[in-house]
Design a protein around this motif. Structure first.
Motif, PDB file in Angstrom:
ATOM      1  N   LEU A   1      12.193  76.179  -2.782  1.00  0.00           N
ATOM      2  CA  LEU A   1      11.297  76.773  -1.791  1.00  0.00           C
ATOM      3  C   LEU A   1      12.162  77.360  -0.692  1.00  0.00           C
ATOM      4  O   LEU A   1      13.209  76.804  -0.355  1.00  0.00           O
ATOM      5  CB  LEU A   1      10.356  75.724  -1.194  1.00  0.00           C
ATOM      6  N   CYS A   2      11.708  78.489  -0.147  1.00  0.00           N
ATOM      7  CA  CYS A   2      12.510  79.176   0.855  1.00  0.00           C
ATOM      8  C   CYS A   2      11.643  79.473   2.061  1.00  0.00           C
ATOM      9  O   CYS A   2      10.508  79.949   1.919  1.00  0.00           O
ATOM     10  CB  CYS A   2      13.047  80.470   0.237  1.00  0.00           C
ATOM     11  N   SER A   3      12.140  79.145   3.240  1.00  0.00           N
ATOM     12  CA  SER A   3      11.360  79.384   4.446  1.00  0.00           C
ATOM     13  C   SER A   3      12.293  79.844   5.553  1.00  0.00           C
ATOM     14  O   SER A   3      13.475  79.497   5.564  1.00  0.00           O
ATOM     15  CB  SER A   3      10.646  78.089   4.845  1.00  0.00           C
ATOM     16  N   ASN A   4      11.753  80.604   6.485  1.00  0.00           N
ATOM     17  CA  ASN A   4      12.570  81.143   7.561  1.00  0.00           C
ATOM     18  C   ASN A   4      12.845  80.079   8.622  1.00  0.00           C
ATOM     19  O   ASN A   4      12.030  79.194   8.844  1.00  0.00           O
ATOM     20  CB  ASN A   4      11.836  82.330   8.174  1.00  0.00           C
TER      21      ASN A   4
ATOM     22  N   TYR B   1       7.953  83.050  -9.023  1.00  0.00           N
ATOM     23  CA  TYR B   1       8.199  82.609  -7.659  1.00  0.00           C
ATOM     24  C   TYR B   1       9.339  81.595  -7.660  1.00  0.00           C
ATOM     25  O   TYR B   1       9.599  80.956  -8.676  1.00  0.00           O
ATOM     26  CB  TYR B   1       6.940  81.961  -7.084  1.00  0.00           C
ATOM     27  N   PRO B   2       9.990  81.411  -6.510  1.00  0.00           N
ATOM     28  CA  PRO B   2      11.072  80.425  -6.428  1.00  0.00           C
ATOM     29  C   PRO B   2      10.625  79.040  -6.890  1.00  0.00           C
ATOM     30  O   PRO B   2      11.396  78.293  -7.482  1.00  0.00           O
ATOM     31  CB  PRO B   2      11.422  80.413  -4.940  1.00  0.00           C
ATOM     32  N   LEU B   3       9.337  78.740  -6.649  1.00  0.00           N
ATOM     33  CA  LEU B   3       8.765  77.465  -7.060  1.00  0.00           C
ATOM     34  C   LEU B   3       9.038  77.167  -8.531  1.00  0.00           C
ATOM     35  O   LEU B   3       9.272  76.022  -8.914  1.00  0.00           O
ATOM     36  CB  LEU B   3       7.261  77.566  -6.819  1.00  0.00           C
ATOM     37  N   HIS B   4       9.029  78.249  -9.356  1.00  0.00           N
ATOM     38  CA  HIS B   4       9.199  78.055 -10.799  1.00  0.00           C
ATOM     39  C   HIS B   4      10.574  77.527 -11.164  1.00  0.00           C
ATOM     40  O   HIS B   4      10.769  77.028 -12.269  1.00  0.00           O
ATOM     41  CB  HIS B   4       8.943  79.380 -11.541  1.00  0.00           C
ATOM     42  N   ILE B   5      11.548  77.695 -10.247  1.00  0.00           N
ATOM     43  CA  ILE B   5      12.868  77.140 -10.557  1.00  0.00           C
ATOM     44  C   ILE B   5      13.192  75.996  -9.591  1.00  0.00           C
ATOM     45  O   ILE B   5      14.348  75.645  -9.387  1.00  0.00           O
ATOM     46  CB  ILE B   5      13.967  78.226 -10.507  1.00  0.00           C
TER      47      ILE B   5
ATOM     48  N   ALA C   1       2.892  68.119 -10.335  1.00  0.00           N
ATOM     49  CA  ALA C   1       3.927  68.328 -11.352  1.00  0.00           C
ATOM     50  C   ALA C   1       5.113  69.128 -10.814  1.00  0.00           C
ATOM     51  O   ALA C   1       6.151  69.196 -11.454  1.00  0.00           O
ATOM     52  CB  ALA C   1       3.331  69.056 -12.551  1.00  0.00           C
ATOM     53  N   GLN C   2       4.957  69.740  -9.636  1.00  0.00           N
ATOM     54  CA  GLN C   2       6.004  70.636  -9.154  1.00  0.00           C
ATOM     55  C   GLN C   2       6.994  69.868  -8.270  1.00  0.00           C
ATOM     56  O   GLN C   2       6.640  69.462  -7.165  1.00  0.00           O
ATOM     57  CB  GLN C   2       5.380  71.789  -8.363  1.00  0.00           C
ATOM     58  N   ALA C   3       8.183  69.690  -8.786  1.00  0.00           N
ATOM     59  CA  ALA C   3       9.207  69.011  -7.998  1.00  0.00           C
ATOM     60  C   ALA C   3      10.133  70.068  -7.408  1.00  0.00           C
ATOM     61  O   ALA C   3      10.479  71.037  -8.074  1.00  0.00           O
ATOM     62  CB  ALA C   3       9.977  68.053  -8.876  1.00  0.00           C
ATOM     63  N   ILE C   4      10.505  69.887  -6.149  1.00  0.00           N
ATOM     64  CA  ILE C   4      11.394  70.831  -5.490  1.00  0.00           C
ATOM     65  C   ILE C   4      12.781  70.204  -5.418  1.00  0.00           C
ATOM     66  O   ILE C   4      12.947  69.110  -4.874  1.00  0.00           O
ATOM     67  CB  ILE C   4      10.870  71.157  -4.077  1.00  0.00           C
TER      68      ILE C   4
END
Ligand code: SF4
Ligand code: SF4
Lengths: 554, 183
Positions: free
Chosen positions: A263-266, A256-260, A154-157
Motif C-alpha cells: 500500500l502506498c500513501s503520501n 493495484y499495489p494491493l495485489h502485490i 484475505a489481503q495481507a500487506i
C-alpha cells in the motif's frame, strides 16, 4: 542500506526546488471568503448538510460523504454560510460545480475536538472516522483514504510505502512538511501501520531533499520505519514507480499495489491522519507551495477554500510579465487564468506562469517514430502507437496497448522532438472510452427494461385472453342449466368440513382455562362481563352474516 | 485408381455427415447477426428509424431491408460501427432522417399533470412512475430520451430537457494545437 531498483524510462526536467524550499512554512491569514467545492476527491460529490444563512464553527461538517466513494468536507473556520451554489472550481473543464461559500467571523471558534484512542477503536470504526474526517490522498490523486486502507481479511500487506518523493519540478510542500513536522508525520504513519499491520514500512524521499531525509530519519529512529533516499528521477513519485524502486516489485497491468501486498500513501496524508486522530481536526487546511514568477516563493499553510490569488499576494505578489497559473506541477498540473479559484485538497502548488519561465511550445511536427517517448515512458508503454490509435479514434486497438496503464505523467511530451502533446491524446482517449462504457451500460439497462416490458405486455394479454375464455365458457354454461348444472358442493367435502368443525369445537372444550382457581370476586365479575360481551359480539356477527356474505360475492 | 476414388469419396461422405450432424446439433438459437447489430444500437427504443424499437430495426438491417443510417440517437459513431460490422461503406444520415440531438431526458411538469397514465403506456422502458389520477414523474436515470411520451400527453406537460454538462460528465476534447507547416 536497502538495495534500490529502477523503473523503466524517466526524465530529468529542471528541478526549480530551491526557489521555494528555503523559507519556513508560513500560516496564511484568514481570507475574506472561503469557497469549498463539495467535490474535492475522487468519486461522488459530498452532500451538503448546511444551508445559506447557517452559522458554522471551525471544523464543522459542511457536506457528508455520499455514496461508496466519497469523503466529507468541513468548514475551515467559523462564520456564516453565504451560499451553497454553483461556483468556479479547479477542474480542467472550467465548468462550475456545487460549492459552499463561507464568510469568516474572525473568531476561529472550533467545534469540540475529540481525540481518538485508535488502538482501542475497531478498525472499521476508525475507517469511518477517516471518511467523516475528509481524509483523502493529499499527494494529488485525492483517493478517499477509508477505501484505500479497507482491507479484506484475505489481503495481507507486506509493505507500507510512504511517498515523500515529490518528483515534480517546483513543488516543495512535502519537503517543508517533512523538514518541520517529521514527528507528526511519524505519528500518522503509526496509525496507518496499526490499520494495515505491514511487515515493513518504508518512506521514499528523493535525494535532492537531504534535510527532509535527515529530519525523517531522526523522527523514525527506533520505530522500525525505514527512510530510503532514492535517486531523483521524474516520475519516481508515481505510485507504481516508487513501489518498483523501493521493493523491486511490479504492479501488474490494470492492477493495484494491493495485489502485490503493498500500500502506498503520501506523507501529507499521514500528517492529516495524525491531525484527525490525535488532535480531532478534520482536513481543513493544507500546505501549498507558491512559486514561479512571484517575488518571494514560499510554502503556506492555507485554509481550504482560500483564493489562489490571495496566496500569490502573500508571496510578495506576481512579478511583472506574469500570465496565468498552474495548479500542481508543470508536468501534470492544471493551467488556469482564474485567480479566484479556491485551494482544494489536491492543490499542493501554485505556480505563477510567465513566458520566460514557461515558453510556449513550438508548433508540432508529424511523428517521426523515433521512439524516444517509449524510452522515457515510466509505464513501459509505446506512446507513439497509442498516439497513432488515439488520433484515429481507434479505441479498441488502443486498449490492447494498455492505455489505462498510462499515468499521464507527460514524460513522453517532454522528450518528443516533434513537440506532440501526447499525454493530451491519452487523456482524451481515456475519457472517450469511459463515456462509451457508460453508454453501453445504459443501453444494456434500457434493453433489459424494454424486453421486460414486452414480456409483461405479452403476459397481460395472455392472462386477459384466458380470463375472457373462462367467462365465455361460464356464460355458455349458464345458458344451458340442464346440460351442466351448477355443481353443488361435493357432499364428501362438506362432510369433511363438518367433521373438522366438530373436532375444533371438541378441542376448544377440552382446553380448560388456566389460572382460574382462587379468583377474587372482582376478577370473577370482570370475566363474566367479558363473556357477556363476547356473546353479544357473536350474536351481532350472526345477524350481519347474510348481507356480509352477499357483499363478498359481489 | 479405384481405391483412391473410393477412399476420397468415403472421406467426403464422412465429413459431409459430420457437417450435417453438427449443423443440426449445434444450431444457434435466434439470429446471431441480429443480436450483434442490436448490441450496437443505443436501445433508445424511440422508433425514429421507422421500426417499433431497436430489435426490429436490427432485424430489418440483418435482412437487408433497412439502411444503416436511420438511427439518429446512435450518431455517426453508430453508423460507423454498423458499417464495420457488416463490411459495408459508411453512409451519412439521409435527408429523411433527422440528425442526432443532444442527449436529453423527459420532464413532467407535476403541477399540470392530470394523472391520465397515457405517457406510462407510451414509455418503452418503464421509466415513468405514477398511477391513475395520481401525479406522474420520470425516473431520470432510466429515461432514454426517446420522446415517445411527449405526444400522447393531453395537457402538454412533458418536455425534453437537455442534460447539462457538469464536471462529472465532462470529457477531454480531441487535442487542438498548431502544426508546423511541412516543407
Ligand atoms: S517521441 Fe514524438 S516523434 Fe518520437 S516516436 Fe514518440 S511521438 Fe513520435
Ligand atoms: S504520459 Fe503516459 S504514455 Fe506518456 S510517458 Fe507518461 S505514462 Fe508513458
Amino acid at each position: 542500506m536497502r538495495a534500490l531498483h529502477h523503473f523503466h524510462g524517466g526524465i530529468h526536467p529542471e528541478e526549480h526546488k530551491l526557489e521555494s524550499s528555503g523559507l519556513p512554512i508560513a500560516r496564511a491569514p484568514l481570507p475574506q471568503r472561503l469557497t469549498l467545492p463539495l467535490q474535492q476527491h475522487l468519486g461522488s460529490r459530498a452532500k451538503a448538510v448546511v444551508q445559506a444563512g447557517d452559522r458554522v464553527l471551525k471544523g464543522q461538517l459542511l457536506a457528508r460523504a455520499e455514496g461508496e466513494m466519497s469523503a466529507a468536507v468541513h468548514a475551515p473556520t467559523s462564520g456564516l454560510v453565504l451560499s451553497v451554489d454553483l461556483g468556479a472550481v479547479p477542474h480542467p473543464s472550467g465548468l462550475p460545480d456545487l460549492c459552499a461559500t463561507i464568510e469568516p467571523d474572525g473568531e476561529e471558534r472550533w467545534i469540540e475536538r475529540a481525540t481518538l484512542d485508535f488502538c482501542a477503536l475497531p478498525k472499521a470504526e476508525l475507517l469511518v472516522r477517516l471518511r467523516d474526517g475528509g481524509i483523502v490522498g493529499l499527494g494529488g490523486a485525492t483517493f478517499p483514504a477509508h477505501l484505500k486502507f479497507d482491507l479484506k481479511p484475505a489481503q495481507a500487506i507486506r509493505t507500507l510505502v510512504l511517498n515523500g518523493a515529490e518528483c515534480e519540478p517546483w513543488i516543495t510542500s512535502d519537503d517543508r512538511l517533512m523538514r518541520e513536522r517529521a514527528a507528526e508525520i511519524v505519528q500518522g504513519i503509526e496509525i496507518l501501520r496499526h490499520l494495515v499491520n505491514p511487515a515493513e514500512t518504508l518512506v521514499g524521499i528523493e535525494d535532492n531533499k537531504p534535510q527532509a531525509i535527515a529530519a525523517m530519519r531522526q523522527a523514525c529512529a527506533n520505530t522500525g520505519i525505514e527512510v530510503a533516499a532514492i535517486p531523483t528521477l521524474y516520475p519516481t513519485g508515481g505510485e507504481k514507480q516508487l513501489i518498483k524502486v523501493l521493493t523491486g516489485k511490479e504492479v501488474p497491468s490494470g492492477g493495484y499495489p494491493l495485489h502485490i501486498g503493498v500500500l502506498c500513501s503520501n506523507v501529507a496524508t499521514a500528517y492529516a491522519v495524525h491531525r484527525l486522530v490525535n488532535c480531532g481536526e478534520p482536513v481543513i487546511s493544507r500546505l501549498v507551495t507558491v512559486t514561479g514568477n512571484v517575488r518571494t516563493p514560499q510554502n503556506f499553510e492555507a485554509l481550504l477554500g482560500t483564493p489562489i490569488e490571495d496566496l500569490t499576494k502573500l508571496a510578495g505578489g506576481a512579478l511583472p510579465g506574469s500570465a496565468d497559473y498552474i495548479l500542481g506541477g508543470p508536468m501534470m498540473g492544471l493551467h488556469t487564468s482564474n485567480g479566484r479559484l479556491p485551494v482544494v485538497k489536491s492543490t499542493n502548488c501554485i505556480i505563477v506562469k510567465s513566458p520566460q519561465l514557461f515558453p510556449p511550445l513550438p508548433p508540432a511536427l508529424p511523428c517521426i517514430r523515433c521512439t524516444r517517448c517509449a524510452d522515457a515512458c515510466p509505464a513501459d508503454l509505446q506512446p507513439q502507437e497509442l498516439y497513432w490509435f488515439a488520433q484515429a479514434r481507434n479505441f479498441d486497438k488502443i486498449r490492447n496497448y494498455h492505455l489505462f496503464d498510462c499515468i499521464e505523467c507527460g514524460a513522453c511530451n517532454y522528450v518528443c522532438p516533434s513537440h506532440i502533446p501526447l499525454a493530451q491524446y491519452f487523456r482524451f482517449a481515456k475519457s472517450e472510452i469511459r463515456a462509451l462504457e457508460h453508454e453501453s451500460a445504459a443501453a444494456a439497462l434500457a434493453r433489459e427494461r424494454y424486453e421486460f416490458r414486452q414480456m409483461r405486455i405479452e403476459r397481460d394479454k395472455q392472462e386477459k385472453a384466458e380470463k375472457l375464455a373462462q367467462k365465455e365458457k361460464a356464460a355458455l354454461a349458464a345458458r344451458q342449466p340442464a346440460a351442466a348444472p351448477v355443481a353443488p358442493q361435493d357432499s364428501s367435502t362438506q362432510a369433511r368440513i363438518q367433521a373438522a368443525l366438530e373436532r375444533a369445537k371438541a378441542q376448544a372444550a377440552a382446553v380448560t382455562p388456566k389460572n382460574m382457581d382462587a379468583l377474587t370476586p372482582q376478577q370473577q365479575a370482570e370475566i363474566a362481563e367479558i363473556e357477556a360481551r363476547r356473546a353479544r359480539a357473536r350474536e351481532l356477527a350472526q345477524a350481519q352474516d347474510i348481507p356480509h356474505n352477499s357483499n363478498n360475492a359481489d | 485408381m479405384l481405391t483412391a476414388l473410393l477412399v476420397m469419396s468415403a472421406i467426403a461422405l464422412a465429413l459431409g455427415a459430420a457437417l450435417g450432424y453438427s449443423a443440426i446439433r449445434l444450431k444457434v438459437e435466434g439470429n446471431p447477426l441480429v443480436d450483434k447489430i442490436d448490441a450496437i444500437l443505443p436501445q433508445t427504443q424511440c422508433g425514429q428509424c421507422g421500426y417499433p424499437g431497436c430489435k426490429p430495426y436490427a432485424a430489418a438491417i440483418a435482412s437487408g431491408e433497412a439502411d444503416i443510417n436511420r438511427c439518429p440517437p446512435g450518431g455517426e459513431e453508430g453508423i460507423r460501427k454498423l458499417a464495420d460490422l457488416l463490411g459495408v461503406e459508411f453512409k451519412p444520415f439521409g435527408n429523411e432522417t433527422a440528425g442526432p440531438k443532444p442527449k436529453s431526458v423527459a420532464f413532467i411538469d407535476e403541477n399540470v399533470c392530470i394523472g391520465c397514465t397515457l405517457c406510462i403506456q407510451a414509455c418503452p422502458v418503464d421509466a415513468i412512475a405514477g398511477a391513475a389520477k395520481q401525479m406522474h414523474t420520470i425516473i431520470a436515470s432510466e429515461c432514454t430520451g426517446c420522446e415517445l411520451c411527449v405526444a400522447p400527453c393531453p395537457v402538454n406537460c412533458i418536455s425534453m430537457v437537455p442534460l447539462p454538462q457538469t464536471p462529472q460528465t465532462w470529457k477531454w476534447q480531441y487535442p487542438v494545437y498548431t502544426l508546423a507547416p511541412v516543407k
